[in-house]
Motif scaffolding. Structure first.
Motif, mmCIF file in Angstrom:
data_model
loop_
_atom_site.group_PDB
_atom_site.id
_atom_site.type_symbol
_atom_site.label_atom_id
_atom_site.label_comp_id
_atom_site.label_asym_id
_atom_site.label_seq_id
_atom_site.Cartn_x
_atom_site.Cartn_y
_atom_site.Cartn_z
ATOM 1 N N TYR A 200 6.707 -16.272 7.218
ATOM 2 C CA TYR A 200 5.946 -17.453 7.621
ATOM 3 C C TYR A 200 5.051 -17.939 6.500
ATOM 4 C CZ TYR A 200 7.603 -16.319 12.230
ATOM 5 O OH TYR A 200 8.425 -16.068 13.292
ATOM 6 N N LEU A 201 4.765 -19.234 6.552
ATOM 7 C CA LEU A 201 3.834 -19.883 5.635
ATOM 8 C C LEU A 201 2.551 -20.190 6.402
ATOM 9 C CD1 LEU A 201 3.376 -21.385 2.863
ATOM 10 C CD2 LEU A 201 4.103 -23.449 4.078
ATOM 11 N N SER A 202 1.432 -19.869 5.810
ATOM 12 C CA SER A 202 0.131 -20.271 6.349
ATOM 13 C C SER A 202 -0.541 -21.124 5.292
ATOM 14 C CB SER A 202 -0.747 -19.056 6.656
ATOM 15 O OG SER A 202 -0.210 -18.298 7.709
ATOM 16 N N ILE A 203 -0.955 -22.322 5.673
ATOM 17 C CA ILE A 203 -1.719 -23.194 4.782
ATOM 18 C C ILE A 203 -3.134 -23.229 5.334
ATOM 19 C CG2 ILE A 203 -1.964 -25.484 3.766
ATOM 20 C CD1 ILE A 203 1.019 -25.951 4.451
ATOM 21 N N VAL A 204 -4.082 -22.855 4.482
ATOM 22 C CA VAL A 204 -5.479 -22.843 4.906
ATOM 23 C C VAL A 204 -6.230 -23.905 4.111
ATOM 24 C CG1 VAL A 204 -7.578 -21.465 5.135
ATOM 25 C CG2 VAL A 204 -5.339 -20.387 5.469
ATOM 26 N N HIS A 205 -6.768 -24.865 4.818
ATOM 27 C CA HIS A 205 -7.619 -25.909 4.235
ATOM 28 C C HIS A 205 -9.041 -25.385 4.401
ATOM 29 C CE1 HIS A 205 -9.446 -30.166 4.878
ATOM 30 N NE2 HIS A 205 -9.591 -29.780 3.626
ATOM 31 N N HIS A 206 -9.760 -25.202 3.282
ATOM 32 C CA HIS A 206 -11.078 -24.581 3.389
ATOM 33 C C HIS A 206 -12.098 -25.251 2.483
ATOM 34 C CE1 HIS A 206 -10.037 -22.037 -0.236
ATOM 35 N NE2 HIS A 206 -8.838 -22.190 0.267
ATOM 36 N N TRP A 207 -13.362 -25.171 2.922
ATOM 37 C CA TRP A 207 -14.472 -25.760 2.193
ATOM 38 C C TRP A 207 -15.773 -25.151 2.692
ATOM 39 C CZ3 TRP A 207 -11.770 -27.896 6.101
ATOM 40 C CH2 TRP A 207 -12.454 -28.394 7.195
ATOM 41 N N PRO B 270 -24.690 -27.991 6.453
ATOM 42 C CA PRO B 270 -25.431 -28.808 7.410
ATOM 43 C C PRO B 270 -26.887 -28.995 6.969
ATOM 44 C CG PRO B 270 -24.686 -26.737 8.419
ATOM 45 C CD PRO B 270 -24.308 -26.708 6.985
ATOM 46 N N LYS B 271 -27.464 -30.087 7.363
ATOM 47 C CA LYS B 271 -28.861 -30.378 7.021
ATOM 48 C C LYS B 271 -29.774 -29.332 7.670
ATOM 49 C CE LYS B 271 -32.052 -34.231 6.859
ATOM 50 N NZ LYS B 271 -32.241 -35.643 7.176
ATOM 51 N N ASN B 272 -30.643 -28.758 6.866
ATOM 52 C CA ASN B 272 -31.641 -27.775 7.315
ATOM 53 C C ASN B 272 -31.048 -26.499 7.901
ATOM 54 O OD1 ASN B 272 -33.745 -29.566 6.597
ATOM 55 N ND2 ASN B 272 -33.507 -30.622 8.558
ATOM 56 N N LYS B 273 -29.821 -26.169 7.517
ATOM 57 C CA LYS B 273 -29.184 -24.938 7.984
ATOM 58 C C LYS B 273 -28.440 -24.304 6.815
ATOM 59 C CE LYS B 273 -28.639 -26.339 12.757
ATOM 60 N NZ LYS B 273 -27.753 -26.506 13.870
ATOM 61 N N PRO B 274 -28.153 -23.011 6.888
ATOM 62 C CA PRO B 274 -27.424 -22.365 5.790
ATOM 63 C C PRO B 274 -25.978 -22.866 5.694
ATOM 64 C CG PRO B 274 -28.018 -20.763 7.508
ATOM 65 C CD PRO B 274 -28.570 -22.088 7.924
ATOM 66 N N SER B 275 -25.458 -22.884 4.488
ATOM 67 C CA SER B 275 -24.064 -23.262 4.248
ATOM 68 C C SER B 275 -23.143 -22.175 4.804
ATOM 69 C CB SER B 275 -23.812 -23.412 2.749
ATOM 70 O OG SER B 275 -24.626 -24.417 2.219
ATOM 71 N N PHE B 276 -21.914 -22.584 5.123
ATOM 72 C CA PHE B 276 -20.937 -21.607 5.611
ATOM 73 C C PHE B 276 -19.522 -22.072 5.284
ATOM 74 C CE2 PHE B 276 -21.765 -24.621 8.987
ATOM 75 C CZ PHE B 276 -20.508 -24.912 9.503
ATOM 76 N N LEU B 277 -18.605 -21.110 5.213
ATOM 77 C CA LEU B 277 -17.196 -21.390 4.955
ATOM 78 C C LEU B 277 -16.544 -21.874 6.243
ATOM 79 C CD1 LEU B 277 -14.656 -21.159 3.088
ATOM 80 C CD2 LEU B 277 -14.367 -18.858 4.035
ATOM 81 N N THR B 278 -15.796 -22.957 6.155
ATOM 82 C CA THR B 278 -15.039 -23.433 7.309
ATOM 83 C C THR B 278 -13.572 -23.553 6.907
ATOM 84 O OG1 THR B 278 -14.931 -25.101 9.058
ATOM 85 C CG2 THR B 278 -15.470 -25.881 6.864
ATOM 86 N N THR B 279 -12.687 -23.279 7.853
ATOM 87 C CA THR B 279 -11.254 -23.290 7.555
ATOM 88 C C THR B 279 -10.469 -23.940 8.693
ATOM 89 O OG1 THR B 279 -10.877 -21.124 8.583
ATOM 90 C CG2 THR B 279 -11.382 -21.124 6.226
ATOM 91 N N ASP B 280 -9.353 -24.529 8.330
ATOM 92 C CA ASP B 280 -8.315 -24.964 9.266
ATOM 93 C C ASP B 280 -7.047 -24.280 8.801
ATOM 94 O OD1 ASP B 280 -9.906 -26.821 10.701
ATOM 95 O OD2 ASP B 280 -9.529 -28.359 9.187
ATOM 96 N N GLN B 281 -6.260 -23.749 9.716
ATOM 97 C CA GLN B 281 -5.039 -23.027 9.331
ATOM 98 C C GLN B 281 -3.834 -23.606 10.057
ATOM 99 O OE1 GLN B 281 -5.386 -18.767 9.258
ATOM 100 N NE2 GLN B 281 -3.195 -18.456 9.671
ATOM 101 N N PHE B 282 -2.769 -23.803 9.291
ATOM 102 C CA PHE B 282 -1.488 -24.278 9.820
ATOM 103 C C PHE B 282 -0.444 -23.213 9.526
ATOM 104 C CE2 PHE B 282 2.637 -26.242 8.968
ATOM 105 C CZ PHE B 282 2.860 -26.924 10.151
ATOM 106 N N ASP B 283 0.364 -22.860 10.515
ATOM 107 C CA ASP B 283 1.401 -21.846 10.346
ATOM 108 C C ASP B 283 2.763 -22.409 10.727
ATOM 109 O OD1 ASP B 283 -0.529 -19.784 9.782
ATOM 110 O OD2 ASP B 283 -0.890 -19.605 11.940
#
Length: 178
Positions: free
Chosen positions: A47-54, A58-71
């Motif tokens: 299988y192929l998994s494509i992960v779109h990540h960045w 958010p304003k006044n909050k800590p940064s965090f990693l977010t992902t979308d995954q397609f299989d």
């Protein structure tokens, strides 16, 4: 109504730290649209998994990693290259029929896949793009009951190198070196 999907693949929560059985095969930064957004391509057995990540900030909050995954099955690699060529041909030359913006669902490696045209692929310029939908796999987002999908802008695909990456992976898949 509840959708019934195939069992999910392993969710890739951090594209830089994956389990041993998941192999990174390509990575592309979307520098034309969003410098901090990346598409990573992984194999999980057949299988192929494509992960779109960045990194979300958010304003006044800590940064965090977010992902979308397609299989999807690995067969999607050559299928997409061929289908995109068909999609872009005029109907008079055997391409997509007039008035259609998506292919009919097709069985690709045992899973139903659709390629569609988007009027807005979600970037800041609101340009067009393409959308690949796997009707047999659920979205990895726990809040969603939708099928898996991933979208690409025209600029990322044709100017940003995504189509070249996709063609290279399709070639490796065909010759067994992926």
């Amino acid at each position: 109504m509840t959708n019934s999907y195939f069992s999910p693949l392993i969710t890739i929560e951090n594209p830089d730290k994956t389990p041993e059985n998941i192999k990174l095969v390509a990575r592309l930064n979307d520098s034309l649209n969003y410098e901090d957004e990346t598409y990573s391509f992984f194999t999980q057995e057949n299988y192929l998994s494509i992960v779109h990540h960045w990194i979300a900030t958010p304003k006044n909050k800590p940064s965090f990693l977010t992902t979308d995954q397609f299989d999807a099955p690995l067969e999607i690699l050559p299928w997409f290259v061929d289908k995109l060529e068909f999609f872009r041909k005029p109907s008079s030359q055997g391409g997509l029929p007039p008035q259609k913006i998506a292919t009919d669902k097709e069985l690709v490696g045992g899973e139903n896949i659709i390629l569609g045209r988007l009027m807005n692929a979600g970037n800041a310029r609101q340009e067009g793009g393409y959308d690949i939908c796997n009707l047999d796999r659920g979205d990895h987002n726990e809040m969603s009951s939708s099928y898996a999908r991933i979208k690409f802008s025209d600029s990322l695909l044709f100017e940003g190198g995504l189509l070249d990456v996709w063609k290279e992976l399709a070639s490796k898949y065909k010759n067994g070196s992926l």
